[in-house]
Design an enzyme around this catalytic site. Structure first.
Site, short mmCIF file in Angstrom:
data_model
loop_
_atom_site.label_atom_id
_atom_site.label_comp_id
_atom_site.label_asym_id
_atom_site.label_seq_id
_atom_site.Cartn_x
_atom_site.Cartn_y
_atom_site.Cartn_z
N ARG A 147 40.48 29.66 35.81
CA ARG A 147 39.75 30.25 36.85
C ARG A 147 38.44 29.31 37.01
O ARG A 147 37.81 28.83 36.09
CB ARG A 147 39.15 31.48 36.55
CG ARG A 147 38.65 32.41 37.98
CD ARG A 147 38.28 33.79 37.63
NE ARG A 147 39.42 34.48 37.33
CZ ARG A 147 39.40 35.51 36.91
NH1 ARG A 147 38.27 36.23 37.01
NH2 ARG A 147 40.51 36.23 36.38
N LEU B 191 42.43 30.76 43.05
CA LEU B 191 43.42 31.36 43.63
C LEU B 191 43.48 31.88 45.02
O LEU B 191 44.56 32.25 45.50
CB LEU B 191 44.28 32.04 42.68
CG LEU B 191 44.83 31.35 41.43
CD1 LEU B 191 45.66 32.26 40.39
CD2 LEU B 191 45.62 30.05 41.55
N LYS B 192 42.10 32.35 45.27
CA LYS B 192 41.82 32.91 46.41
C LYS B 192 41.49 32.09 47.65
O LYS B 192 41.20 32.49 48.71
CB LYS B 192 40.66 33.96 46.15
CG LYS B 192 41.15 35.24 45.23
CD LYS B 192 39.86 36.10 45.15
CE LYS B 192 40.20 37.24 44.24
NZ LYS B 192 39.22 38.57 44.05
N GLY C 145 50.30 36.30 31.82
CA GLY C 145 50.03 37.34 30.88
C GLY C 145 49.23 38.47 31.64
O GLY C 145 48.46 39.25 31.03
N ARG D 210 48.31 41.90 34.00
CA ARG D 210 48.87 43.23 34.50
C ARG D 210 49.83 43.23 35.38
O ARG D 210 49.79 42.55 36.54
CB ARG D 210 47.77 44.30 34.67
CG ARG D 210 48.15 45.67 33.99
CD ARG D 210 47.21 46.75 34.16
NE ARG D 210 45.85 46.09 33.90
CZ ARG D 210 44.95 47.06 33.93
NH1 ARG D 210 44.85 48.35 34.55
NH2 ARG D 210 43.55 46.68 33.95
N ARG E 102 49.72 40.21 44.09
CA ARG E 102 48.53 40.35 44.78
C ARG E 102 47.98 38.99 45.09
O ARG E 102 47.42 38.81 46.24
CB ARG E 102 47.47 41.20 44.45
CG ARG E 102 47.92 42.61 44.40
CD ARG E 102 46.91 43.63 44.08
NE ARG E 102 46.29 43.59 42.81
CZ ARG E 102 46.85 44.30 41.50
NH1 ARG E 102 48.18 45.01 41.85
NH2 ARG E 102 46.33 44.04 40.50
N HIS F 69 45.41 46.93 23.97
CA HIS F 69 45.50 45.74 23.22
C HIS F 69 46.65 45.77 22.30
O HIS F 69 47.18 46.61 22.20
CB HIS F 69 43.98 45.49 22.56
CG HIS F 69 43.13 45.27 23.56
ND1 HIS F 69 43.04 43.97 23.96
CD2 HIS F 69 42.10 45.78 23.93
CE1 HIS F 69 41.99 43.73 24.88
NE2 HIS F 69 41.30 44.89 24.77
N TYR G 274 49.67 48.48 21.38
CA TYR G 274 51.08 48.30 21.64
C TYR G 274 52.26 48.57 20.36
O TYR G 274 53.07 49.17 20.39
CB TYR G 274 51.62 46.88 22.23
CG TYR G 274 50.49 46.59 23.32
CD1 TYR G 274 50.23 47.30 24.25
CD2 TYR G 274 49.91 45.41 23.30
CE1 TYR G 274 49.26 47.24 25.28
CE2 TYR G 274 49.02 45.02 24.52
CZ TYR G 274 48.76 46.02 25.43
OH TYR G 274 47.74 45.55 26.44
N ASP H 238 50.61 40.64 19.60
CA ASP H 238 50.36 39.45 20.64
C ASP H 238 51.27 38.42 20.28
O ASP H 238 51.62 37.59 21.43
CB ASP H 238 48.91 38.85 20.41
CG ASP H 238 47.80 39.73 21.05
OD1 ASP H 238 48.18 40.47 22.06
OD2 ASP H 238 46.67 39.69 20.91
#
Length: 362
Positions: A37, A65-66, A87, A89, A95, A130, A134, A160
């Site tokens: 980012r 990315l926007k 990775g 959600r 989106r 986290h 899981y 992980d």
């Protein structure tokens, strides 16, 4: 040349399994671009976690990315890539206009690797969590720790890295082989709940045969057996004892000055007393004394080394298991018996430079 030389992979920067998967793929020779980012998009999420170690071997490319211009350049990179790994959600990449359908339209042979905790579908897919959550759901966590204490987190290795990162790597490589033959990519849905459950296959098999109990610390491989656990030594350090097979157990008790009659291996009713006896014996000498005492035998006794100690062990030095600055695990596995190569340092590229480097005619 490394096995994955020539493969181009886009890694959308994150924390945990995607970062580790990107490192493994780069270690194996893939050309990986780690998209991070940009400052213009706000604070980079976990961009410094891993530093010189988990980010090694591939350049970071800042993107917003926007921003339509950056988005278009990222799509150019995807058009020239063999695979994407991400990775986030479920729904986040969609989106952002970078979901699997959009990317496949631009590059039909693209393999799209997705690693999440709960998976892309299911009633918990959108919940936060986290590694610990899981592996709790998969049953793996329940099996770790002492019988009279809550389960103990096995670091974040099971969810992980084992159930997430390594299985998304396997899935991506399998899909790449198929894409080479068919020209069509796949979407790889690697869920840590699925992956950590898969890692427990042996224990499900043992339980089905009545050979595994849900009681922690009461089984062959969970510390219940006195010949498969760790012991404290006189100096407060530890040895690991893994004398599972009868001939290895025979070497162990011989080294401890015992006989088979004094310490029968599979008399489970006597395991508690044998634990106590082994504890007293190992507490009588320092860790390295025991390591030297059992060196060269079949007793399967080794010192428990700390993170700081492990790089200095003669075996690890001989194999160059650790290298680099800071000291870190070298790439694995090895191929054709070649020694480990020096680990590369992280680098940075501008988005424009990355696009030019990846441009393909036609």
């Amino acid at each position: 040349m490394k096995p994955l030389s020539g493969l181009r992979i886009i890694e959308f920067d994150g924390l945990g399994p995607v970062t580790f998967a990107g490192m493994v793929l780069a270690d194996l020779g893939a050309q990986v671009l780690r998209l991070t980012r940009s400052a213009a998009a706000g604070t980079a999420a976990f961009s410094e976690v891993g530093g010189e170690v988990l980010h090694r071997g591939r350049p970071a490319v800042e993107v917003n990315l926007k921003d339509p211009a950056d988005h278009a350049r990222v799509m150019e990179l995807i058009g020239a890539a063999d695979a994407v790994i991400e990775g986030f959600r479920p729904g986040v990449m969609e989106r952002l206009g970078l979901g699997p359908e959009v990317c496949a339209a631009a590059n039909p042979r693209l393999v799209y690797g997705r690693v999440t905790g709960w998976g892309q579908t299911g009633p918990m897919a959108q919940q936060v969590g986290h590694d610990l959550n899981y592996i709790a759901l998969s049953g793996a966590l329940h099996a770790t720790g002492e019988p009279d204490r809550p389960p103990r987190p096995p670091l974040n290795l099971v969810g992980d890295y084992g159930g997430g990162a390594m299985l998304v790597v396997v899935g991506v490589l399998a899909a790449l082989l198929e894409a080479k033959a068919t020209g069509r990519g796949r979407v790889v849905d690697a869920a840590m709940t699925d992956g950590s459950a898969l890692l427990m296959s042996l224990f499900h098999a043992l339980q089905a045969r009545g050979l595994w109990s849900d009681t922690r610390g009461a089984n062959l491989l969970d510390g219940g057996a006195p010949f498969y656990r760790c012991y404290t030594c006189a100096d407060g350090r530890f040895v690991a004892v893994g004398a599972l097979e009868p001939r290895f157990y025979a070497a162990l008790i011989t080294g401890l000055g015992l006989t088979a009659d004094e310490a029968p291996q599979y008399d489970m009713a006597g395991w508690s007393a044998l634990h106590t006896r082994f504890e007293a014996l190992f507490a009588s000498r320092d860790r390295d004394d025991w390591a030297a005492h059992f060196a060269g035998t079949d007793a399967c006794v080794t010192p428990v080394l700390s993170l700081a100690e492990a790089p200095s062990h003669p075996h690890n030095q001989a194999r160059r298991t650790f290298s680099g600055t800071p000291v870190q695990p070298a790439p694995a596995p090895r191929f054709d018996g070649n020694p480990a190569t020096p680990v590369p340092q992280p680098d940075t590229l501008s988005l424009d430079v990355a696009v030019r480097a990846w441009s393909r005619p036609g």
